[in-house]
Design an enzyme around this catalytic site. Sequence first.
Site, mmCIF file in Angstrom:
data_model
loop_
_atom_site.group_PDB
_atom_site.id
_atom_site.type_symbol
_atom_site.label_atom_id
_atom_site.label_comp_id
_atom_site.label_asym_id
_atom_site.label_seq_id
_atom_site.Cartn_x
_atom_site.Cartn_y
_atom_site.Cartn_z
ATOM 1 N N CYS A 1 23.123 7.460 15.604
ATOM 2 C CA CYS A 1 23.102 7.967 14.009
ATOM 3 C C CYS A 1 21.648 8.794 14.142
ATOM 4 C CB CYS A 1 22.728 6.695 13.200
ATOM 5 S SG CYS A 1 24.085 5.409 13.305
ATOM 6 N N ASP B 1 -9.375 -6.052 22.772
ATOM 7 C CA ASP B 1 -10.211 -6.105 21.814
ATOM 8 C C ASP B 1 -11.282 -7.161 22.206
ATOM 9 O OD1 ASP B 1 -11.599 -5.670 19.118
ATOM 10 O OD2 ASP B 1 -10.415 -7.546 18.559
ATOM 11 N N ASP C 1 -6.932 -3.934 14.460
ATOM 12 C CA ASP C 1 -6.293 -3.661 15.669
ATOM 13 C C ASP C 1 -4.785 -3.447 15.401
ATOM 14 O OD1 ASP C 1 -8.554 -4.189 17.446
ATOM 15 O OD2 ASP C 1 -8.186 -6.313 16.988
#
Length: 761
Positions: A50, A453, A641
Amino acid sequence: MSCCTMDAESVLALSTTSFSAEEVRLASQPLGEGLRQLDLSVSDVHCGGCISTIERALLTLPFVKTARVNLTARRVTCVYQEEIEARATDPSKILGEINSAGYRAHLFTPSAPESDKTRNQLLLAIGVSGFAAPNIMLLSVSVWSGADAATRDMFHWISAMIAAPALVYAGRFFFKSAWNALRHGRTNMDVPISVTVSLSYAVSLWETVHHGEHAWFDASVSLLFFLLIGRTLDHIMREKARAAINGLARLAPRGALLINPDGSRRYIAVEEIAAGDEISIAAGERVPVDGIVVSGESDLDLSIVTGESSPVTVASDSEVSSGAMNLTGSLVLRATRIAKNSLLSEIIGLMEAAEGGRARYRRIADRAATLYSPVVHLLALVSFLAWGFLGGDWKQAMLVAVAVLIITCPCALGLAVPVVQVVAAGELFRKGIMVKDGSALERLAETDTVAFDKTGTLTMGSSRLVRVDAMDESAAAIARGLAAHSRHPLSRALVRDTETAPISFDRVTEIPGGGLEARNGADIYRLGNAAFACGTSFVPRTADSPFSEVVLSKNGVDLARFFFDDTLRPGACEAIDRLDAAGLETLIVSGDRQTVVDNTAHALGIDRALGSLTPKQKVEECQRLNGEGRRVLMVGDGINDAPALAAAHVSMAPATASDIGRQAADLVFFIDRLDAVPEAIAVARRSASLIRQNFALAIGYNVLAVPIAIAGLATPLIAAVAMSTSSIIVVTNALRLNGFGKRPDMHIRRGIGRSAEVKAA
């Protein structure tokens, strides 16, 4: 292996859906330099075939610069030129081109997520085929055991009646997809599957009508059952990737209180806010659009923007971003951007762009599948013609062709990846780690760089009182008495971490952006930031310090200073040691101040630490590392984040993360300890090895079985048994992953060194 399907309603929509050039132009966004971007929803996009069909079709238009299909979002993003040779282009042709390719396209508008009807239909189809297959097999056992002719014919007719509705209902996913592909001049994986199932049933019905000894209804239904399992797993895992964006969209306010020029107020939808409008934001509400504070003062939770663990004070002329939570006071905001251009929309766009990039993993498999279909058909046709012309027995030729189609059915290949993913996901779940994305384990095994983080990931995300500089013995009691009247994170930490009995105050006032104030006789006590407590001439000690500072004052003279930091997550040191020992590079990407980030990096032995990063800068860092050929695992917890979690090669988040952070991550760990990260990598590497083994087993099966089928030594029944056996072998091999964590030799080598008790201070 998911492919295109269209129903009658969709086909009808192709001829009735139309938009004028002006409507399409208004729905697109200007990019500058004469370019505009148009987002379209194409609900019937399901596979790599597709994607390539739509992209090729759009690129035939001379004014289209780029076209990209996001398989997960089922969205087409097209960049086109507004003018060519001083003549305006017609962007409505973009929709027409997609419709001409056999897909239904309409202008994209964000909406609430609907229930997953396709998943429910697939699960029901598995139930139908799963019920039919064993019942037909039981009847076949009686036939194999030497039943008389009358009993055999009766069992064959019963099998035909059981198989027919199962094929119609469970097989419609494959039949519709195959028909849609063929009528547009394409082939896909569903074409050989549909041909195999139909031929198997037709030949079996022919044998039944002519009182033949054998029928193979069980073969056709069993094929559908195994294939539907693989397709359902693929669909469920792909749809889960959309949960993060849906959750982020729900985070945005639906309306705001507009302040009219005459001072009156009215509630309007966020989409109606224009740049320059003034809106009122009460405490406890989220900022609806990016803007500048006109009046008022308050503390804002800006974790979505910067990842700061502490609220930030804003006042007149301060810039604020959409999605920030207003904690204390009321604000009047002048909008600088409309909703669709705000920070929240930008974050959603970054996440969708990252998800679109992931589609290339599925494209590789689907491109290989496009070669598989014609090869299988050609092989079956050659076998049929060879047996027919050389042997003269066209019935035997048909049986050989059906056997070839069945024995080459990609059940084992289709299960090679998803079954390992499911077993590995179960093993990780027992370790307290949840896998959300079907391709996450494959990508996790390729990881060579881990970006963390800080707040809430390497640390627990909760403030901790680490030092008190008091000039008065009663300072702690006074501060605790004041702090008890506030829900500010630092106030709560002060109450929690001090043991002195608090001094009671009759009336405590919380000043937005400042702190707490109380009177005791003629004395005024203040607890808050330095400027509020002691005046603007007071010099705080946190400029180059890794700590947050709160000052207690009496009549403008400081009595005590309280210093706070964040606690390292349990197992953080061991996790970094194990990752280092496994040869992975580690770094920190955080929105916190550089001084704070450097302090945490030093405590953990991480050499590279980047602070004061915005969500966009985190994404850029991930993209930069990707450009260097690195495979980045992003571990984060905040809303800020989320774009980086989506942009990284693979991502993880703790269960304590924000809803958006958890949803954006590919894996979520529910244990407090950070060594869940190396544990997950260890299991992923083992599962990658098992996937390679499964591919080898599946290919080896075809190499051995196909010549046997071509030689006429395998009936359709034997072919179905062989196909099922190959699937069982693949599943059994995947089950070897169970109990993997109990074998110490399989783990990533544990590092030796720093204790888990090392603190960030």
